[in-house]
Enzyme design. Structure first.
Site, PDB file in Angstrom:
ATOM      1  CG  HIS A  66      -1.876   1.053   1.327  1.00 22.56           C
ATOM      2  ND1 HIS A  66      -1.837   2.386   1.637  1.00 22.56           N
ATOM      3  CD2 HIS A  66      -3.019   1.146   0.731  1.00 22.56           C
ATOM      4  CE1 HIS A  66      -2.849   2.975   1.328  1.00 22.56           C
ATOM      5  NE2 HIS A  66      -3.856   2.229   1.114  1.00 22.56           N
TER       6      HIS A  66
ATOM      7  CD  GLU B 185      -5.730   1.170  -2.786  1.00 21.37           C
ATOM      8  OE1 GLU B 185      -6.787   1.437  -2.381  1.00 21.37           O
ATOM      9  OE2 GLU B 185      -4.813   1.189  -1.964  1.00 21.37           O
TER      10      GLU B 185
END
Length: 260
Positions: free
Chosen positions: A104, A177
């Site tokens: 992430h 993302e």
């Protein structure tokens, strides 16, 4: 190159927003919603939840009689040893996890994780029977083709170690993302999301390993988005918009409607 079965995949990461009791209460509420939702019970929609580490065991208990699957927000790349404060793939698998998030943008920014770190964690996930949710995304807004090049470059490194170890038969999830959209008021544009995810689908389809893959979108994903996306996107990776369980139920409805 084949893909995983055609159902819509939804994931929720709680990050560190909730306290322990609030996390358990939220999981119990989600379990009740999911147990009564025909799309989840019938397998048209798959939902996984990534709570914080201390909540994994009570979350598993909360989800026991529901179709919700459990995952973790991170793991260490070694399976055991003197690594204070870390959590290993075997521990997560033993605790009932099916998924684990790797790479992430916050891990990269706050903890200086590199593409090679993400690769090692992806390999650790795969060898321990966990489906890695590999996060990729460009830092700044840029055209679709340029963004896709950044993402496929990150993905090639992330998958490389596992492929070298011969673990390519495992399923993987790619979470697109764009970093500039994380925490923003709005997600990336529909055209941008569809364009980049189409490139990711095409790239994954050319690989000789990891034939079972999904591409989902995160980055301020919320209600109403999934209905605007095409089949290039296999689902959503949700954050704060899933804190309201009724809003999450509405997104499950949207996911089910795509398959009708």
């Amino acid at each position: 190159m084949s893909k995983a079965p055609a159902s819509t995949l939804l994931g929720v990461s709680l990050k560190m927003y909730f306290g322990h009791r609030q996390t358990v209460s939220w999981c119990q509420e989600v379990a009740r919603m999911a147990a009564g939702h025909p799309a989840l019970a019938g397998g048209k929609v798959t939902l996984f939840v990534l709570p914080s580490f201390p909540a994994l065991v009570p979350a598993l208990q909360a989800f026991a009689d529901s179709p919700v699957q459990l995952g973790a927000q991170d793991l260490y790349w070694q399976d055991s040893g003197p690594f204070t404060g870390e959590v290993s793939g075997p521990q997560l698998r033993e605790a009932g996890c099916r998924f684990v998030e790797v790479g992430h943008a916050e891990r990269r920014r706050l903890f200086a994780e590199s593409d090679l770190d993400v690769a090692a964690k992806t390999a650790a996930a795969v060898r321990n029977g966990l489906t890695p949710v590999i996060c990729v995304g460009e830092q700044q807004q840029m055209p679709v083709q340029a963004a896709a090049a950044v993402c496929t470059g990150q993905l090639a490194v992330a998958m490389g170690t596992a492929m070298a170890q011969g673990d390519g038969s495992a399923p993987i999830v790619v979470a697109y993302e764009p970093v500039w959209a994380i925490g923003a008021a709005e997600p990336a544009s529909t055209e941008h999301i569809r364009g980049v995810c189409a490139y990711l689908q095409d790239w994954l389809g050319t690989q000789d390993t990891f034939p079972h893959y999904r591409v989902i979108y995160g980055g301020s994903a919320g209600p109403g988005l999934l209905a605007r996306l095409g089949q290039e996107v296999d689902g959503l990776f949700l954050g704060r918009f899933a804190h309201d369980v009724q809003a999450l139920a509405g997104i499950v409805d949207e996911a089910a409607a795509r398959l009708q």
